[in-house]
Write a protein that holds these residues in place. Sequence first.
Motif, PDB file in Angstrom:
ATOM      1  N   ARG A 146       0.845  -1.206   0.000  1.00 19.85           N
ATOM      2  CA  ARG A 146       0.000   0.000   0.000  1.00 19.85           C
ATOM      3  C   ARG A 146       0.875   1.250   0.000  1.00 19.85           C
ATOM      4  O   ARG A 146       0.573   2.242  -0.659  1.00 19.85           O
ATOM      5  CB  ARG A 146      -0.904  -0.005   1.245  1.00 19.85           C
ATOM      6  CG  ARG A 146      -2.171  -0.791   1.030  1.00 19.85           C
ATOM      7  CD  ARG A 146      -3.191  -0.500   2.126  1.00 19.85           C
ATOM      8  NE  ARG A 146      -4.265  -1.473   2.047  1.00 19.85           N
ATOM      9  CZ  ARG A 146      -4.867  -2.003   3.099  1.00 19.85           C
ATOM     10  NH1 ARG A 146      -4.513  -1.661   4.329  1.00 19.85           N
ATOM     11  NH2 ARG A 146      -5.827  -2.884   2.928  1.00 19.85           N
ATOM     12  N   GLU A 147       1.941   1.168   0.764  1.00 21.39           N
ATOM     13  CA  GLU A 147       2.867   2.295   0.889  1.00 21.39           C
ATOM     14  C   GLU A 147       3.620   2.516  -0.437  1.00 21.39           C
ATOM     15  O   GLU A 147       3.711   3.637  -0.934  1.00 21.39           O
ATOM     16  CB  GLU A 147       3.877   1.918   1.997  1.00 21.39           C
ATOM     17  CG  GLU A 147       4.838   2.988   2.402  1.00 21.39           C
ATOM     18  CD  GLU A 147       4.191   4.001   3.348  1.00 21.39           C
ATOM     19  OE1 GLU A 147       3.138   3.680   3.920  1.00 21.39           O
ATOM     20  OE2 GLU A 147       4.735   5.114   3.449  1.00 21.39           O
ATOM     21  N   ALA A 148       4.122   1.413  -0.989  1.00 23.32           N
ATOM     22  CA  ALA A 148       5.000   1.512  -2.172  1.00 23.32           C
ATOM     23  C   ALA A 148       4.221   1.734  -3.464  1.00 23.32           C
ATOM     24  O   ALA A 148       4.760   2.246  -4.439  1.00 23.32           O
ATOM     25  CB  ALA A 148       5.840   0.253  -2.286  1.00 23.32           C
ATOM     26  N   GLY A 149       2.969   1.312  -3.495  1.00 26.68           N
ATOM     27  CA  GLY A 149       2.190   1.392  -4.728  1.00 26.68           C
ATOM     28  C   GLY A 149       2.310   0.110  -5.534  1.00 26.68           C
ATOM     29  O   GLY A 149       3.254  -0.666  -5.349  1.00 26.68           O
ATOM     30  N   LEU A 150       1.335  -0.114  -6.414  1.00 32.09           N
ATOM     31  CA  LEU A 150       1.284  -1.366  -7.173  1.00 32.09           C
ATOM     32  C   LEU A 150       2.343  -1.370  -8.272  1.00 32.09           C
ATOM     33  O   LEU A 150       2.554  -0.357  -8.938  1.00 32.09           O
ATOM     34  CB  LEU A 150      -0.094  -1.539  -7.815  1.00 32.09           C
ATOM     35  CG  LEU A 150      -1.306  -1.514  -6.877  1.00 32.09           C
ATOM     36  CD1 LEU A 150      -2.580  -1.803  -7.671  1.00 32.09           C
ATOM     37  CD2 LEU A 150      -1.160  -2.508  -5.733  1.00 32.09           C
ATOM     38  N   ALA A 151       2.959  -2.540  -8.453  1.00 33.69           N
ATOM     39  CA  ALA A 151       3.926  -2.682  -9.551  1.00 33.69           C
ATOM     40  C   ALA A 151       3.233  -3.207 -10.795  1.00 33.69           C
ATOM     41  O   ALA A 151       3.761  -3.112 -11.899  1.00 33.69           O
ATOM     42  CB  ALA A 151       5.044  -3.619  -9.139  1.00 33.69           C
ATOM     43  N   ARG A 152       2.071  -3.802 -10.632  1.00 31.66           N
ATOM     44  CA  ARG A 152       1.303  -4.280 -11.782  1.00 31.66           C
ATOM     45  C   ARG A 152      -0.160  -4.408 -11.374  1.00 31.66           C
ATOM     46  O   ARG A 152      -0.485  -4.436 -10.181  1.00 31.66           O
ATOM     47  CB  ARG A 152       1.829  -5.629 -12.288  1.00 31.66           C
ATOM     48  CG  ARG A 152       1.954  -6.663 -11.206  1.00 31.66           C
ATOM     49  CD  ARG A 152       2.710  -7.888 -11.674  1.00 31.66           C
ATOM     50  NE  ARG A 152       2.328  -8.991 -10.794  1.00 31.66           N
ATOM     51  CZ  ARG A 152       2.134 -10.242 -11.176  1.00 31.66           C
ATOM     52  NH1 ARG A 152       2.300 -10.575 -12.451  1.00 31.66           N
ATOM     53  NH2 ARG A 152       1.789 -11.159 -10.328  1.00 31.66           N
ATOM     54  N   ARG A 153      -0.997  -4.475 -12.360  1.00 38.11           N
ATOM     55  CA  ARG A 153      -2.431  -4.567 -12.087  1.00 38.11           C
ATOM     56  C   ARG A 153      -3.051  -5.646 -12.954  1.00 38.11           C
ATOM     57  O   ARG A 153      -2.646  -5.833 -14.085  1.00 38.11           O
ATOM     58  CB  ARG A 153      -3.139  -3.262 -12.474  1.00 38.11           C
ATOM     59  CG  ARG A 153      -2.925  -2.114 -11.569  1.00 38.11           C
ATOM     60  CD  ARG A 153      -3.552  -0.880 -12.215  1.00 38.11           C
ATOM     61  NE  ARG A 153      -3.191   0.319 -11.490  1.00 38.11           N
ATOM     62  CZ  ARG A 153      -3.867   0.790 -10.434  1.00 38.11           C
ATOM     63  NH1 ARG A 153      -4.957   0.165 -10.021  1.00 38.11           N
ATOM     64  NH2 ARG A 153      -3.474   1.881  -9.829  1.00 38.11           N
ATOM     65  N   MET A 154      -4.088  -6.269 -12.391  1.00 40.58           N
ATOM     66  CA  MET A 154      -4.801  -7.256 -13.201  1.00 40.58           C
ATOM     67  C   MET A 154      -5.811  -6.517 -14.079  1.00 40.58           C
ATOM     68  O   MET A 154      -6.614  -5.729 -13.597  1.00 40.58           O
ATOM     69  CB  MET A 154      -5.518  -8.257 -12.302  1.00 40.58           C
ATOM     70  CG  MET A 154      -6.405  -9.172 -13.073  1.00 40.58           C
ATOM     71  SD  MET A 154      -6.238 -10.904 -12.618  1.00 40.58           S
ATOM     72  CE  MET A 154      -4.856 -11.430 -13.572  1.00 40.58           C
ATOM     73  N   VAL A 155      -5.735  -6.795 -15.366  1.00 40.14           N
ATOM     74  CA  VAL A 155      -6.588  -6.114 -16.342  1.00 40.14           C
ATOM     75  C   VAL A 155      -7.443  -7.155 -17.058  1.00 40.14           C
ATOM     76  O   VAL A 155      -6.994  -8.286 -17.294  1.00 40.14           O
ATOM     77  CB  VAL A 155      -5.707  -5.334 -17.363  1.00 40.14           C
ATOM     78  CG1 VAL A 155      -6.565  -4.658 -18.422  1.00 40.14           C
ATOM     79  CG2 VAL A 155      -4.836  -4.303 -16.644  1.00 40.14           C
TER      80      VAL A 155
END
Length: 812
Positions: free
Chosen positions: A715-724
Motif C-alpha cells: 500500500r505504501e509503495a504502490g502497485l507494480a502491476r495490475r490485473m486487467v
Amino acid sequence: MVEVPKSARAVIIGGGVSGCSVAYHLAKAGWTDIVLLERKRLTSGTTWHAAGLIGQLRGSVNMTRLAKYSADLYVNLEAETGISTGMRQVGSISVALTAARHEELLRQATTARIFGVEVAEISPAEVKAMYPHLNVSDVVGAVHLPLDGQCDPANIAMALAKGARMRGAKVLEGVKVTGVRQASGRVTGVDYVVEGEAGHIAADVVINCGGMWGRDLAEASGVTLPLHACEHFYLITEPIAGLGHLPVLRVPDECAYYKSDAGKMMIGAFEPKAKPWGMQGIREDFEFDTLPEDWDHFQPILEAAMERMPLFQAAGIHTFFNGPESFTPDDRYYLGEAPELGGYWVAAGYNSVGIAGSGGAGMALAHWITEGEAPFDLWEVDIRRAQPFQRNRSYLKERVSETLGLLYADHFPYRQMATSRGVRRSPLHEALAARGAVFGEVAGWERANWFATEGQAREYAYSWGRQNWFENAAAEHKAVREGVGLFDMTSFGKIRVEGRDACAFLQRLCANDVAVDAGRIVYTQMLNARGGIESDLTVTRLSETAYLLVVPGATLQRDLSWLRRHLSDEFVVITDVTAGEAVLCVMGPKSRDLLAAVSPADFSNAAHPFGTAREIEIGMGLARAHRVTYVGELGWELYVSTDQAAHVFEALEGADLGMKLCGLHVLDSCRIEKGYRHFGHDITDEDHVLEAGLGFAVKTAKGEFIGREAVLRKREAGLARRMVQFKLRDPVPMLYHNEAIVRDGQIIGPITSGNYGHHLGGAVGLGYVACVGESAEAVLASSYEIEVAGRRFAADASLVPMYDPKSERVRM
Ligand SMILES: Cc1cc2nc3c(=O)[nH]c(=O)nc-3n(C[C@H](O)[C@H](O)[C@H](O)COP(=O)(O)OP(=O)(O)OC[C@H]3O[C@@H](n4cnc5c(N)ncnc54)[C@H](O)[C@@H]3O)c2cc1C
C-alpha cells in the motif's frame, strides 16, 4: 569402504539427473552440508540412456522459464566443471502436418517469446533448406528454435554432481536408502545400507529424486507420489554417409523425434498407446539395464519415418533401445514438499523431459527449500496437486499407457483423458449423464463440462477454434444470464475447521475478517509472507466454534496442507468433509423463483441477503443454502447431504421453471466476464493480493494475519502491476491462456486465463500489466493487442469487470 556421514542438513535420494541437479543447486545456494545417496552408480537408472534433447518450447510460461534456464545452464556447465556435457546448440525444428498442429506450434512460439526464447516461424521450403533429408511435401508449417540443443545426458548429470562436490556436497554411490524416519510429522533422517551394513543419517530435509522408484519410496513414508514407468523406445542407425550437421527435428503428428549424432540417426517414439512397465516392482539388481526389443510396437513409427526421411529405407539399424522412464497422470512432473510429511521433498516423475527439465527444476526446488518459498508460481508441477487415490497402481498403469503418447498429441484446449476415468463421481452423476452431460475430469472428479442436445454426439470434437459444443455453451450461458441454470459443483473441496480456537486460527491465516456472526460467508485469501495468494476460498461460519471452508477441488490437498502446516498449539481440528455433501448451484435471475417453488423458506434480500448461509427445507429434505456466486448472478449454492442430493435435484427439476443444466465450461466463461479470478491461473502464490485486485477482501484493521506486513508495504509503495480484463474486438479468435499481451506494440506478459464471453460477444481474458509509478488511467490509456498464434488482435482493456461492474445483478 564408502564413508557416510552421521548427519547432514539435507539427504538427496537418487543419483540421476534430478538428484544431481538438486544437489548442485542446493550447494550453489550455500547448503554445502548435504549428501546425495545413489543405490548403484550415478545415472544408472533412467538418465544414462536418454536421447539428450534439450528443448525450450513448452505449453505454459513457467515451464518455458524452467526449460530456458536448463538450456542456459547446460551451455555453461562444461566451463564451470571441466566435464564435457556434449551440449551443442544445434537448434530444433518442429514441423506441423496439420493446420491444428501449426496453430499449436505458433501458440507455443508466442508463449516462448514472452520469456525471450528465440523462436521463428519457418516455411516448408526453409525446413527443407535446413533439413535436406526430409520429405516436406505435406508439411504445413514449422517453428525453429536456434538455441535448442542436444547433449550427453549422463555427462550433464556427472557435471552437476561434480559442481555439487566442488562446493562441498558429498555424492556417494552404492548406498541404498531403506527408509525415511519421521517424528511428529517431520522427517528426522534416512536409514541406508552400504556394502551390506546398515546405517543412519540424521537430516532435517530429505529429497526423493528416486525416478521410477520414487512412488514406492514415498509410499513407505505415507507420501503420495503418483508415477509409473513405461517402456520408452528409440532406434539408432548405422553411420549414414553425407548426413551432415542437422538440427533436432520433431514430427509430433507422426509421434517421432530425430537427432543426428556422429554420423548416425536416432529416431525416438511417443506412440499413442504405451507399454507400462514394472508392475511387479523393479529388480533389486537393476543398473544400467535395458528392456527387451519390441519391433512390432515400433513398426508404425518406423514405417512413417521411412516415408518422412527416405534415408531410413536403406539405413542399417545399429541399436534398438528400450528403457524405462516414469510418467505421471497429467504429464507434469512433481516438485515441492509433500503435504503429508514436513521436510520430505520431491523432484521426480519427469515424463521423458528429465534432462531438459531437471536443470530448471533443481534450481526451483533448491530455492524453495533454502528460501522457504518457490522462486515463482510452480502450481503446475506442485506435488500438492496429487490426490491420495492416484497412488493406486491400477489407476496409474492404465493412465500412463495414455500420457506417454499425449506428449506428442495435439494439446487442444479442454482435451480430456480417455483412460482411468470415473474414479470420483457426484451422487448426481447418473442423472446428469442421462440428461446429456459430457464429462471432463479434474482431480479424479467427473464433472459435467457441457450438455449435449437430443441426438447430438456426446463427445468433444477438438480444435483451436470454436469446438462442437460452442452453441451448447452459448445456450447455457444465456440461461444463466437470463433465466436459471444448475451447476453440479460437488467437486468443491470442503474443509471443516472446528474447535475452541477455530476463529483465532482462521483470523491468523485469512486476510479477510472471519470473526463474523454464525451464518455469514466471507470470501477471502490465505496469503504468504510476501502477500502472495496461497489459497482462494469462502469461509462460512457455521457456529461459534465451527467453520466450513470451500475451495476448488483441484487445490484441496494444497489447502489442507497449508492449514495443517500453520496449526500451532491452537485447539483446532481440521477435517476434509468433501465427500459428505453435494453442491447444487442454482444461478441466474430466476433462481429465487425456482427455489421458492420447492422450498417454504424466504429467499428475499431481507431474509437471505448476499453472503449468508442458512438451512432450508427443500423438497422433502434439507439443504444449507449459501448465497454466493461465481458467475456474477443472483444465486444460491445448495449444500446437500450426499444421500439427499438426488432427491433435491429431482425436486428442482420437477419445479418446471425452465432450469437449464449447465457445465463447467460455462461456469468459467461467466466468471471471466465478471472478472472473477481463478486460482492457479490468475492468482497464485507469486501474485500479490493487492495487485490481483482483491484488496476489497483484505482487512488489515482486524489485526495480525500472515501477509499483513506485505499488504501494508505494498500500500505504501504502490502497485507494480495490475490485473486487467481484456476483450478482443474481433469476435472470432479464441483465448485460452498463455497468449501474449501486447501493450503499445511490446509483448509484456501472458494472458493468465481466457474463455469466450457469450454475453459480451467475444473472447475475454485476464492478465497482469506492469504499472510502476503509473496511475490506473495511464494503464488504460495505452493501446492493447493480444497475440494469438503469432497474429495480433486489438483488445479493449478494463480494470473493472466488463460485465455488471457494480454487481447489481448479484444483489438483485
Ligand atoms: C528412451 C528415453 C529417451 C529419453 N530422452 C530424453 C530427452 O531427449 N530429453 C530429456 O530431457 N529427457 C529424456 N528422457 C527422460 C530422462 O532420461 C529422464 O526424465 C531422467 O533421466 C529422469 O531422471 P531422474 O533422476 O528422475 O531418474 P533416474 O535417472 O532414474 O534416477 C533415479 C535414481 O535414483 C536411484 N534410487 C532409487 N531408489 C533409491 C534408493 N532407495 N536409494 C538410493 N538411490 C535410489 C536409482 O538408482 C536412480 O539412479 C528419456 C528417457 C528415455 C527412457
